[in-house]
Enzyme design. Structure first.
Site, PDB file in Angstrom:
ATOM      1  N   GLN A  32       0.912  -1.314  -0.091  1.00 46.26           N
ATOM      2  CA  GLN A  32      -0.193  -0.278   0.146  1.00 46.26           C
ATOM      3  C   GLN A  32       1.052   1.129   0.527  1.00 46.26           C
ATOM      4  O   GLN A  32       1.643   1.128   0.637  1.00 46.26           O
ATOM      5  CB  GLN A  32      -1.130   0.121   1.133  1.00 46.26           C
ATOM      6  CG  GLN A  32      -1.371   1.435   0.766  1.00 46.26           C
ATOM      7  CD  GLN A  32      -2.967   1.118   2.296  1.00 46.26           C
ATOM      8  OE1 GLN A  32      -2.166   1.842   3.265  1.00 46.26           O
ATOM      9  NE2 GLN A  32      -3.878   1.149   2.382  1.00 46.26           N
ATOM     10  N   CYS A  61      -6.131   8.085   3.565  1.00 47.42           N
ATOM     11  CA  CYS A  61      -5.760   8.907   5.293  1.00 47.42           C
ATOM     12  C   CYS A  61      -5.999  10.013   5.763  1.00 47.42           C
ATOM     13  O   CYS A  61      -5.808  10.983   4.932  1.00 47.42           O
ATOM     14  CB  CYS A  61      -4.535   8.577   4.735  1.00 47.42           C
ATOM     15  SG  CYS A  61      -3.716   8.605   6.479  1.00 47.42           S
ATOM     16  N   GLY A 160     -13.155  -0.703   8.183  1.00 50.43           N
ATOM     17  CA  GLY A 160     -14.042   0.511   9.333  1.00 50.43           C
ATOM     18  C   GLY A 160     -14.717  -0.300  10.495  1.00 50.43           C
ATOM     19  O   GLY A 160     -15.398   0.767  11.146  1.00 50.43           O
ATOM     20  N   ALA A 186      -7.566  -2.708  10.415  1.00 46.78           N
ATOM     21  CA  ALA A 186      -6.140  -2.313  10.548  1.00 46.78           C
ATOM     22  C   ALA A 186      -5.980  -2.389  12.037  1.00 46.78           C
ATOM     23  O   ALA A 186      -5.711  -3.517  12.599  1.00 46.78           O
ATOM     24  CB  ALA A 186      -6.643  -1.084  10.348  1.00 46.78           C
ATOM     25  N   ARG A 187      -6.554  -1.982  12.966  1.00 43.89           N
ATOM     26  CA  ARG A 187      -7.114  -1.473  14.022  1.00 43.89           C
ATOM     27  C   ARG A 187      -6.948  -3.238  14.532  1.00 43.89           C
ATOM     28  O   ARG A 187      -6.690  -3.275  15.832  1.00 43.89           O
ATOM     29  CB  ARG A 187      -8.107  -1.152  14.935  1.00 43.89           C
ATOM     30  CG  ARG A 187      -7.183   0.380  14.867  1.00 43.89           C
ATOM     31  CD  ARG A 187      -8.412   1.909  14.915  1.00 43.89           C
ATOM     32  NE  ARG A 187      -9.457   1.697  14.600  1.00 43.89           N
ATOM     33  CZ  ARG A 187     -10.435   1.462  15.477  1.00 43.89           C
ATOM     34  NH1 ARG A 187     -10.812   2.430  16.307  1.00 43.89           N
ATOM     35  NH2 ARG A 187     -11.368   1.085  14.239  1.00 43.89           N
TER      36      ARG A 187
END
Length: 402
Positions: A32, A61, A160, A186-187
């Site tokens: 990425q 971002c 998300g 992601a998180r």
């Protein structure tokens, strides 16, 4: 190709490794990037296309550094630039290209951008269900993602939903709710990388140990390793527990390994790398950018010292500040050692190579002179490398304290 680690390394002009991958992940890892320049993006993609499974452009971002550079979410309202970047990449590389966006203030605005993206030929689109100004603790607009997935002609990846995802089953539910083809995490993946296991996530302590072993085996930078572990143990860090405090107090890979009883694994990996390095010629070491000062193994290894026509003793050494985070620098250690030997302070003579603005330093210690055979990006780094050569040749511990 790094024959010591069996990896593919992409090296910055200052000698630092900016991206490292290996054969085992080449069919799965997606590279990425953030970009605001189509041609520069293509040049970067061409560098890595043979060693990764795909190229993804982050157009969502919201971080300030990204916005100031015209990257990330700054592209959401620049459809012509979005089209230029993605079209250039799709036509210029032989692997799939995807991109990730955030939703815009209205569904229609978002769908207009999606139609532009579809027209570039990308293989898939990831949609983060928040607007640029919305932070991670705000609810994800799953309904908007669902409308995008329903309208799009290409696969849509839902993103998300980490606040509600702690298992594979949670991810499946998010996929169903949004009507997407897959889910991007992601998180949730940072908090526990085993969240993708159908059998259920592993205990976080086990995951940390597995990760640290890989980080050691592939010589991952200490600072990045500590950051990744701190994300896995974010709750412990926030609560200030014993293990969280120990983690944040660690200043080296050795101290990290001590917390999880992995010191012997670190020592064995360093010994293995040292043995492999010793089998290389000095020229091969230079080409790999091998630093001769592996902290715990430097005293044990056979060092190939060359003496130049001018009588300067040289080693293939590069200085990385991150290797000495929280420690005294080689110059400081050298000065202390020389004082303990009742010797005059060292003197440095540093020159600049004009064609590429690289530096090389020679340090005089008594009647001897020492230097690194590798040019450095800065005067400071060149002097630190020269000091390291003195310490190694004279058998002084790089972490020597008096």
């Amino acid at each position: 190709v790094n024959s010591i680690l069996n990896t593919v390394d992409f090296i910055h002009s200052n000698g630092s490794c900016v991206f490292r991958t290996c054969h085992e992940e080449s069919k799965r890892v997606v590279f990425q990037m953030g970009t605001a320049d189509a041609e520069r993006a293509l040049r970067t993609a061409k560098l890595v296309e043979n060693d990764v499974a795909g190229i993804d452009v982050n157009m969502g971002c919201p971080k300030e550094f990204s916005l100031k550079g015209g990257m990330g979410a700054a592209l959401l309202k620049q459809p012509s630039k979005v089209k230029e970047i993605l079209t250039t990449l799709v036509q210029g590389v032989k692997i799939p290209v995807t991109c990730k966006i955030r939703i815009l203030p209205t569904l229609e605005e978002t769908l207009q951008l999606v139609r532009v993206i579809e027209g570039t030929g990308v293989a898939a689109l990831a949609v983060h269900g928040r607007e640029q100004h919305e932070r991670s603790e705000w609810p994800c607009h799953s309904d908007v993602i669902r409308e995008i997935a329903r309208s799009a002609s290409i696969p849509v990846i839902a993103n998300g939903g980490s606040l509600d995802i702690q298992s594979y089953q949670d991810a499946e539910k998010f996929k169903t709710v949004t009507g997407c083809s897959s889910v991007m995490l992601a998180r949730a993946a940072q908090w526990n990388p085993s969240v993708f296991r159908k059998e259920g996530p592993l205990p976080i302590g086990e995951v940390v140990c597995q990760y640290l072993r890989l980080a050691i085996d592939y010589d991952n930078p200490y600072s990045n390793t500590k950051f990744c572990v701190s994300r896995m143990l974010h709750t412990e860090v926030e609560r200030g527990t014993a293990i969280g405090t120990s983690l944040m107090s660690a200043h080296s890979m050795k101290e990290l390994c001590k917390i999880w009883d992995l010191e012997s694994h670190l020592e064995e990996a360093e010994r293995r790398r040292t043995d492999r390095t010793d089998q290389l010629s000095l020229q091969e070491q230079k080409e790999l950018g091998v630093a001769s000062f592996c902290p715990s193994a430097a005293k044990k290894r056979r060092m190939e010292v060359e003496v130049s026509e001018e009588g300067v003793m040289e080693l293939c050494v590069q200085f990385y500040m991150k290797e000495f985070s929280g420690q005294k620098s080689p110059k400081q250690v050298l000065s202390e050692w020389m004082r303990s030997q009742h010797m005059k302070p060292p003197t440095y003579n540093t020159i600049e190579r004009k064609k590429d603005r690289q530096f090389k330093s020679t340090v005089a210690v008594g009647n001897d002179r020492y230097s690194s055979s590798i040019w450095a990006k800065s005067k400071k780094a060149a002097e630190q490398a020269a000091a390291t050569v003195v310490l190694l040749v004279n058998g002084v511990d790089l972490y020597h304290t008096l």
